[in-house]
Scaffold this motif. Structure first.
Motif, short mmCIF file in Angstrom:
data_model
loop_
_atom_site.label_atom_id
_atom_site.label_comp_id
_atom_site.label_asym_id
_atom_site.label_seq_id
_atom_site.Cartn_x
_atom_site.Cartn_y
_atom_site.Cartn_z
N LYS A 11 0.81 -1.23 0.00
CA LYS A 11 0.00 0.00 0.00
C LYS A 11 0.84 1.28 0.00
O LYS A 11 0.32 2.35 -0.25
CB LYS A 11 -0.85 0.06 1.29
CG LYS A 11 -2.12 -0.75 1.27
CD LYS A 11 -2.88 -0.55 2.58
CE LYS A 11 -3.31 0.87 2.85
NZ LYS A 11 -4.62 1.27 2.34
N ARG A 68 2.02 2.30 2.84
CA ARG A 68 1.38 2.90 4.02
C ARG A 68 2.43 3.33 5.04
O ARG A 68 3.38 2.59 5.30
CB ARG A 68 0.45 1.87 4.66
CG ARG A 68 -0.38 2.35 5.84
CD ARG A 68 -1.22 1.19 6.34
NE ARG A 68 -2.07 1.48 7.48
CZ ARG A 68 -3.36 1.81 7.40
NH1 ARG A 68 -3.92 1.94 6.23
NH2 ARG A 68 -4.06 2.00 8.48
N SER A 128 -7.83 -0.86 4.14
CA SER A 128 -8.48 -0.76 2.83
C SER A 128 -7.45 -1.06 1.73
O SER A 128 -6.28 -0.70 1.84
CB SER A 128 -9.07 0.63 2.66
OG SER A 128 -8.10 1.63 2.96
N ASN A 140 -6.34 -0.07 -1.09
CA ASN A 140 -5.95 0.96 -2.05
C ASN A 140 -4.50 1.33 -1.80
O ASN A 140 -3.96 1.07 -0.72
CB ASN A 140 -6.82 2.21 -1.86
CG ASN A 140 -6.86 2.66 -0.42
OD1 ASN A 140 -7.44 1.99 0.43
ND2 ASN A 140 -6.20 3.77 -0.11
N SER A 154 -10.63 4.62 -1.23
CA SER A 154 -10.73 3.19 -0.93
C SER A 154 -11.48 2.46 -2.04
O SER A 154 -12.37 3.02 -2.67
CB SER A 154 -11.45 2.98 0.40
OG SER A 154 -10.67 3.49 1.46
N GLU A 204 -15.52 3.43 4.64
CA GLU A 204 -14.97 2.55 5.67
C GLU A 204 -15.80 2.58 6.96
O GLU A 204 -16.56 3.51 7.22
CB GLU A 204 -13.53 2.94 6.00
CG GLU A 204 -12.60 3.05 4.82
CD GLU A 204 -12.69 4.40 4.12
OE1 GLU A 204 -13.63 5.17 4.41
OE2 GLU A 204 -11.82 4.66 3.28
N HIS A 212 -6.31 12.26 2.35
CA HIS A 212 -6.81 10.95 2.05
C HIS A 212 -7.70 10.98 0.84
O HIS A 212 -8.15 12.04 0.44
CB HIS A 212 -7.73 10.55 3.21
CG HIS A 212 -7.24 9.41 4.00
ND1 HIS A 212 -6.71 9.57 5.24
CD2 HIS A 212 -7.19 8.09 3.75
CE1 HIS A 212 -6.40 8.40 5.72
NE2 HIS A 212 -6.67 7.48 4.83
#
Ligand code: TXA
Ligand code: MG
Length: 347
Positions: A57, A59, A144, A146, A152, A181, A236
């Protein structure tokens, strides 16, 4: 080397579920549908596997993951203190779009919780998700599915767009239902506190527990309060296009959007309007996507992320989006729109 399989949630293919569970048990990564958005899952008790999620991701390491379970009893394996409020909410809203923050047990590593003393736990409603968790016999960590920062995914094509080649399997179970979400609610204190609004609303929780607050940081998003949920501090849900959000009465919003549409178009920009059933009439000759019906907020939440991605596919430079009423599910829709937008105009 990403295997893509289609499955009807009402007609499970257990050979595929077994294969997916095997991947999880071998430390691999499987994308699966939930009733909110698609999740990218790995064995929550295997740090090496969990690391693969962060990598796929892109992330940030300081953003903790949600751990998914398929039986309320599993709460006691993962949390060292399950308060009365958590039991009541679990009985009322699980399986469903509610994630609870509780004090964690040591079995959950710092990788999952980003070093916090608490963990996020959710019992989702999709039958594919539940079968996968059950068959693997493990709690499944799943954010999620993405790329970090993007909207998402609410259908498998979005996942393929972002994560093809980066995960072992994608289970295509069709469009998700709610489209945004889960609600994240902290139940460690006396008064439950919503850290991220979602499908279970403040009103829903208040009706059951008599009280429920929002984290002040998600109400006054302009002020410098640090949100209690690490994920809320990031920008986001951003499509490539710039999103402008308009707040005010419907007539004023529509009038200002029409003016700005013409202005941006004259400047040579490609502009799209995210309209609603109630406002389509104002934009007859303009490029619009109708996101849903204001009297049925679920129609808006279920289309929101898909439509943001669709504007990108159309090559838009600017998306003009209308505010919705900030009550019940509308609060969650406005939270996502506010994060997607680089500018909010009050008319
Ligand atoms: O609907 C959903 O919740 C989806 C599906 C796949 O279940 N999952 C999801 O995960 O949205 P993710 O990682 O995109 O969002 C998790 C949010 C983040 O904002 C994160 O910061 C927050 O939950 N979170 C996780 N653990 C936390 C904790 N211990 N305390 C506060 N916030 C936490
Ligand atoms: Mg996410």
């Amino acid at each position: 080397n990403t295997k893509i399989v289609k499955m009807d949630p009402d007609n499970l293919d257990y050979d595929i579920i077994k294969e997916a569970a095997q991947i999880i048990n071998n430390g691999g990564v499987v994308v699966f549908p939930t009733e909110t958005v698609y999740g990218i899952g790995a064995d929550a008790l295997n740090d090496t596997a969990v690391e693969k999620i962060f990598k796929a991701k892109g992330r940030p390491q300081d953003n903790p993951l949600i751990v998914h379970i398929q039986d309320v009893e599993e709460l006691y394996d993962l949390s060292r203190e399950v308060p009365e409020n958590a039991i009541i909410l679990a009985e009322k809203f699980w399986p469903g779009p509610l994630t609870m923050i509780l004090y964690k047990k040591d079995i959950l590593s710092d990788k999952i919780t980003a070093g916090l003393s608490t963990a996020a736990i959710r019992f989702p409603k999709n039958k594919i998700a539940l079968a996968l968790i059950k068959e693997s016999g493990k709690p499944i960590a799943a954010p999620s599915a993405n790329t970090s920062g993007k909207p998402s995914p609410t259908e498998a094509s979005h996942v393929i767009e972002d994560l093809m080649g980066k995960v072992d399997m994608i289970i295509d179970g069709g469009s998700t239902y709610i489209g945004i979400e889960s609600t994240v609610v902290d139940v460690t204190g006396d008064v439950p506190m919503i850290l991220r609004p979602g499908g279970i609303t403040r009103e829903d929780i208040s009706r059951v527990l008599g009280k429920c607050d929002y984290d002040p940081a998600i109400i006054k998003s302009n002020e410098k309060i640090v949100p209690k949920s690490p994920g809320q501090k990031y920008r986001h849900y951003s499509p490539k296009a710039k999103v402008i959000l308009y707040k005010g009465t419907l007539d004023n919003i529509a009038q200002r959007i029409v003016e700005d549409y013409d202005k941006f178009t004259q400047d040579g920009l490609r502009v799209g309007i995210m309209s609603t059933v109630q406002t389509e009439k104002y934009y007859e000759d303009k490029t619009t996507i109708c996101v849903g019906d204001r009297t049925k907020p679920i129609s808006i939440s279920s289309n929101l992320f898909k439509d943001l991605r669709n504007f990108d596919h159309m090559g838009m430079d600017v998306i003009l989006a209308e505010a919705v009423e900030e009550e019940e599910l509308g609060k969650a829709i406005m939270n996502r729109l506010g994060k997607a937008a680089s500018e909010t105009i009050i008319v």
